[in-house]
Design a protein around this motif. Structure first.
Motif, short mmCIF file in Angstrom:
data_model
loop_
_atom_site.label_atom_id
_atom_site.label_comp_id
_atom_site.label_asym_id
_atom_site.label_seq_id
_atom_site.Cartn_x
_atom_site.Cartn_y
_atom_site.Cartn_z
N PHE A 1 -1.85 25.98 -10.47
CA PHE A 1 -1.52 24.59 -10.15
C PHE A 1 -0.78 24.60 -8.82
O PHE A 1 0.11 25.40 -8.59
CB PHE A 1 -0.70 23.91 -11.25
N ARG A 2 -1.17 23.71 -7.93
CA ARG A 2 -0.77 23.83 -6.51
C ARG A 2 0.73 23.88 -6.25
O ARG A 2 1.19 24.54 -5.32
CB ARG A 2 -1.40 22.72 -5.69
N SER A 3 1.54 23.18 -7.06
CA SER A 3 2.96 23.14 -6.73
C SER A 3 3.67 24.46 -7.04
O SER A 3 4.82 24.66 -6.68
CB SER A 3 3.65 21.99 -7.45
N LEU A 4 2.96 25.37 -7.72
CA LEU A 4 3.57 26.67 -8.03
C LEU A 4 3.44 27.63 -6.86
O LEU A 4 2.54 27.51 -6.03
CB LEU A 4 2.86 27.30 -9.24
N ALA B 1 -5.91 18.35 -8.37
CA ALA B 1 -5.67 19.73 -8.78
C ALA B 1 -6.96 20.52 -8.95
O ALA B 1 -7.57 20.53 -10.02
CB ALA B 1 -4.88 19.74 -10.09
N PRO B 2 -7.38 21.21 -7.88
CA PRO B 2 -8.54 22.09 -7.99
C PRO B 2 -8.37 23.14 -9.11
O PRO B 2 -9.35 23.61 -9.67
CB PRO B 2 -8.60 22.79 -6.62
N SER B 3 -7.12 23.46 -9.45
CA SER B 3 -6.88 24.47 -10.49
C SER B 3 -7.51 24.07 -11.82
O SER B 3 -7.85 24.93 -12.63
CB SER B 3 -5.38 24.71 -10.67
N VAL B 4 -7.65 22.77 -12.06
CA VAL B 4 -8.27 22.32 -13.32
C VAL B 4 -9.70 22.86 -13.39
O VAL B 4 -10.14 23.35 -14.43
CB VAL B 4 -8.25 20.78 -13.41
N ILE B 5 -10.40 22.80 -12.28
CA ILE B 5 -11.77 23.31 -12.24
C ILE B 5 -11.77 24.84 -12.29
O ILE B 5 -12.56 25.45 -13.01
CB ILE B 5 -12.50 22.80 -10.97
N ALA B 6 -10.86 25.44 -11.54
CA ALA B 6 -10.80 26.91 -11.49
C ALA B 6 -10.60 27.50 -12.89
O ALA B 6 -11.30 28.43 -13.30
CB ALA B 6 -9.68 27.35 -10.56
N PHE C 1 0.83 -1.21 0.00
CA PHE C 1 0.00 0.00 0.00
C PHE C 1 0.87 1.27 0.00
O PHE C 1 0.36 2.38 -0.03
CB PHE C 1 -1.04 -0.01 1.13
N ALA C 2 2.18 1.09 0.01
CA ALA C 2 3.07 2.25 -0.11
C ALA C 2 2.69 3.11 -1.31
O ALA C 2 2.75 4.34 -1.27
CB ALA C 2 4.51 1.79 -0.23
N ASN C 3 2.24 2.43 -2.39
CA ASN C 3 1.91 3.20 -3.59
C ASN C 3 0.56 3.93 -3.50
O ASN C 3 0.16 4.62 -4.41
CB ASN C 3 1.99 2.32 -4.85
N GLN C 4 -0.11 3.76 -2.37
CA GLN C 4 -1.35 4.53 -2.17
C GLN C 4 -1.08 5.83 -1.42
O GLN C 4 -1.98 6.62 -1.18
CB GLN C 4 -2.37 3.68 -1.39
N ILE C 5 0.17 6.01 -1.03
CA ILE C 5 0.55 7.23 -0.29
C ILE C 5 0.91 8.32 -1.30
O ILE C 5 1.74 8.12 -2.17
CB ILE C 5 1.78 6.95 0.61
N GLU C 6 0.24 9.44 -1.17
CA GLU C 6 0.44 10.50 -2.16
C GLU C 6 0.73 11.82 -1.45
O GLU C 6 -0.06 12.28 -0.63
CB GLU C 6 -0.86 10.63 -2.96
N HIS C 7 1.90 12.38 -1.72
CA HIS C 7 2.18 13.72 -1.18
C HIS C 7 1.61 14.75 -2.16
O HIS C 7 2.15 14.96 -3.24
CB HIS C 7 3.69 13.90 -1.01
N VAL C 8 0.53 15.38 -1.79
CA VAL C 8 -0.08 16.41 -2.63
C VAL C 8 0.58 17.73 -2.24
O VAL C 8 0.17 18.41 -1.32
CB VAL C 8 -1.61 16.45 -2.41
N ASN C 9 1.66 18.02 -2.96
CA ASN C 9 2.52 19.13 -2.53
C ASN C 9 2.06 20.48 -3.06
O ASN C 9 1.30 20.56 -4.02
CB ASN C 9 3.95 18.86 -3.02
#
Ligand code: ARG
Length: 566
Positions: free
Chosen positions: A429-432, A505-510, A355-363
């Motif tokens: 986009f959030r990482s910016l 990415a909420p930015s896609v909707i924005a 399940f390591a691959n289910q861990i997601e850092h949404v940076n």
């Protein structure tokens, strides 16, 4: 439904080729840049490579196949390797608009997450410190992702993983015992606690043994020293008040406030497991896990036995897996913690859990003011609540100037102010990194939250007191370019939401909402909506109504309130 149609063509053509030629191919279906070439385009390059037949033969086969499908397609033209389709815009559009009006706020709902659980870890401020700009970003992005995931049918679980444990509390306890005063702190908890914290560091420069005292105090906390825990609990409660003020204002809630301290009695089991799997290595009295050549080892236990941030996160991820049975766990945390999450993932992997691959850092990136990092550290404590209130007050001034007779001015100002701050963040986009500028964000035109609210209000006033009768839709009107443009956008809503959920990415909707609003405003600049002709009027009203449904629902997914008046 243009999107649905594209998908249908893809599936049918792939099946056709499989049945007739016994070959599995993946068909690309796109929209030509130039709409005079067609509404949908199917290039045959990749198939020709696989089937190794002359291009004209393949193209002819595709045309025959598509003709046999019984789809709302009125014409097919070929240009080289492209099979270009002209759709029955009138019929298709009417279906899209009626579907949207019928489903209303359910429009755009997706099933891609059905039966799946997603755990979101966001906001997570540090107790006894001021709520930083980074925590505000995490709060807004995390909240929006939760709403997007829900719209995609995921079961969501939102966790505020409070930073309420760690050596800094040892420092706080030492500082409080030496220089603190309860009444002074109660009056203004975060500022006073911050002052104590700063004083600790100033004093520790001169007298390094204070650091040892702090480490010892934290160790005592981990051993459940009742006096220290009592003090800690009080500090936690008092400091949480500031964060809750912000959550109340933004109308954001969590399913759990289990922070780092919650895992105090759950770390031993994980450390034991690391031990039994021979992963722990002694390093100058401390215990570490080597994670490979590409990343530094993870420090699991200090030489004095104290736990660390990563130790607690490791205990937490197992607890959550067990408790919430997540299929995905999202950590909405700044770019600066990238290594931490790479290490967390690698640790779980090394322990043998896939399940390591289910861990997601949404940076996400920083807030900049005048190109420099906006900071809430050290002495200059900017209270974010005050920043939000400033946006709200400015919104109030602008409403006062534009529409002084409006009812509920205060409530509307609150929602406009919040929309300004939230949208300024989520449109990127959030990482910016984000340039933080309240005055820009509050403008009623340009790429702002208030602009979108204003567009929705504009449509509301067009629809007001108008009887919409769906029996009088003139589908033929949808064939006109500025109509069809809007219909196409409305039809893309679901796909946009799914994309946002996949990319976190909420930015896609924005960005999509900005396009939709601009297209509507363009439409409205050339088309009068409330005309006397019954068919034209009802068609226009239906289109306007569906645009508003999408705008409002899109805003909701970003955590922004739509308004009926402003
Ligand atoms: N409290 C941390 C900080 O402010 C963020 C926590 C993020 N979540 C986590 N599971 N590590 O830096």
């Amino acid at each position: 439904m243009i999107e649905n149609l594209k998908q249908e063509i893809k599936n049918k053509l792939e099946n056709y080729i499989k049945e007739n030629l016994n070959v599995e191919v993946s068909i690309v279906v796109e929209e030509p840049k130039n709409s005079s070439l067609g509404d949908i385009s199917v290039p045959m390059f990749s198939i020709v490579k696989i089937l190794r037949k002359p291009m004209p033969e393949i193209v002819a086969m595709a045309v025959e196949a598509i003709k046999s499908f019984d789809l709302p397609i009125v014409d097919i033209k070929t240009v080289g390797a492209y099979v270009n389709l002209f759709v029955d815009k009138a019929k298709l559009s009417k279906n899209i608009i009626l579907d949207c009006i019928e489903k209303e706020s359910d429009y755009g709902k997706s099933e891609i997450g059905l039966g799946k659980n997603v755990t979101l870890d966001y906001s997570s401020p540090n107790i006894a410190k001021s709520f930083s700009i980074g925590h505000l970003r995490s709060t807004m992005i995390g909240n929006s992702l939760k709403l997007i995931m829900k719209k995609c049918s995921y079961n969501t679980f939102a966790i505020n993983y409070l930073g309420d444990w760690g050596t800094q509390f040892g420092k706080m306890i030492v500082a409080f015992k030496k220089w603190g005063n309860k009444d002074v702190i109660m009056a203004d908890p975060i500022s006073e606690l911050t002052k104590l914290y700063v004083k600790f560091h100033v004093e520790a420069e001169k007298n390094p043994s204070l650091e040892d005292e702090a480490r010892e105090a934290f160790r005592q906390m981990e051993l459940a020293n009742p006096e220290y825990l009592e003090l800690w609990r009080w500090i936690r409660e008092e400091s949480l008040k500031e964060s809750k003020q912000i959550y109340d204002l933004l109308e954001i809630d969590f399913d759990s406030y289990n922070g780092e301290a919650f895992y105090n009695d759950k770390m031993d089991a994980v450390v034991d497991e690391l031990e039994s799997k021979n992963l722990l290595v002694l390093d100058n009295g401390a215990k570490i896990v080597n994670l490979g050549d590409d990343i530094p080892p993870a420090l699991i236990k200090r030489s004095d036995g104290g736990s660390l941030y990563i130790t607690r996160d490791l205990a937490a991820v197992f607890y959550r897996k067990n408790e919430y049975k997540f299929d995905k766990i999202l950590y909405v945390v700044g770019n600066e913690q990238k290594l931490h999450f790479v290490q967390l993932k690698r640790l779980v992997e090394k322990m043998g859990y896939d399940f390591a691959n289910q861990i997601e850092h949404v940076n996400f990136g920083l807030y900049l003011t005048d190109g420099k990092k906006a900071s809430t550290r050290k002495g200059n404590v900017v209270k974010l609540y005050d920043v939000l209130m400033r946006a709200i007050n400015l919104a109030k001034e602008s409403i006062e100037a534009k529409n002084p007779n409006l009812a509920n001015k205060d409530e509307i100002a609150k929602y406009v102010g919040i929309a300004a701050i939230v949208f300024q963040d989520l449109k990127n986009f959030r990482s910016l990194d984000v340039e933080f500028n309240i005055d820009e964000a509050l403008k009623f035109e340009g790429q702002t939250g208030p602009y979108l609210q204003y567009t929705s209000v504009r449509i509301a006033s067009i629809l007001k007191n108008q009887e919409l009768d769906l029996n009088y839709i003139d589908s033929k009107l949808f064939e006109r370019e500025h109509y069809f443009e809007l219909v196409k956008l409305v039809s893309q809503f679901k796909m946009v939401i799914e994309k946002a959920s996949i990319e976190y990415a909420p930015s896609v909707i924005a960005k999509y909402l900005l396009n939709l609003a601009a297209s509507f405003n363009h439409f409205y600049s050339i088309e009068k909506i409330n005309v006397s002709d019954l068919n034209i009027r009802n068609t226009n009203l239906a289109l306007a109504k569906s645009v508003r449904i999408v705008l409002n629902e899109g805003l909701r997914l970003l955590g922004i309130k739509y308004l009926d008046e402003m």
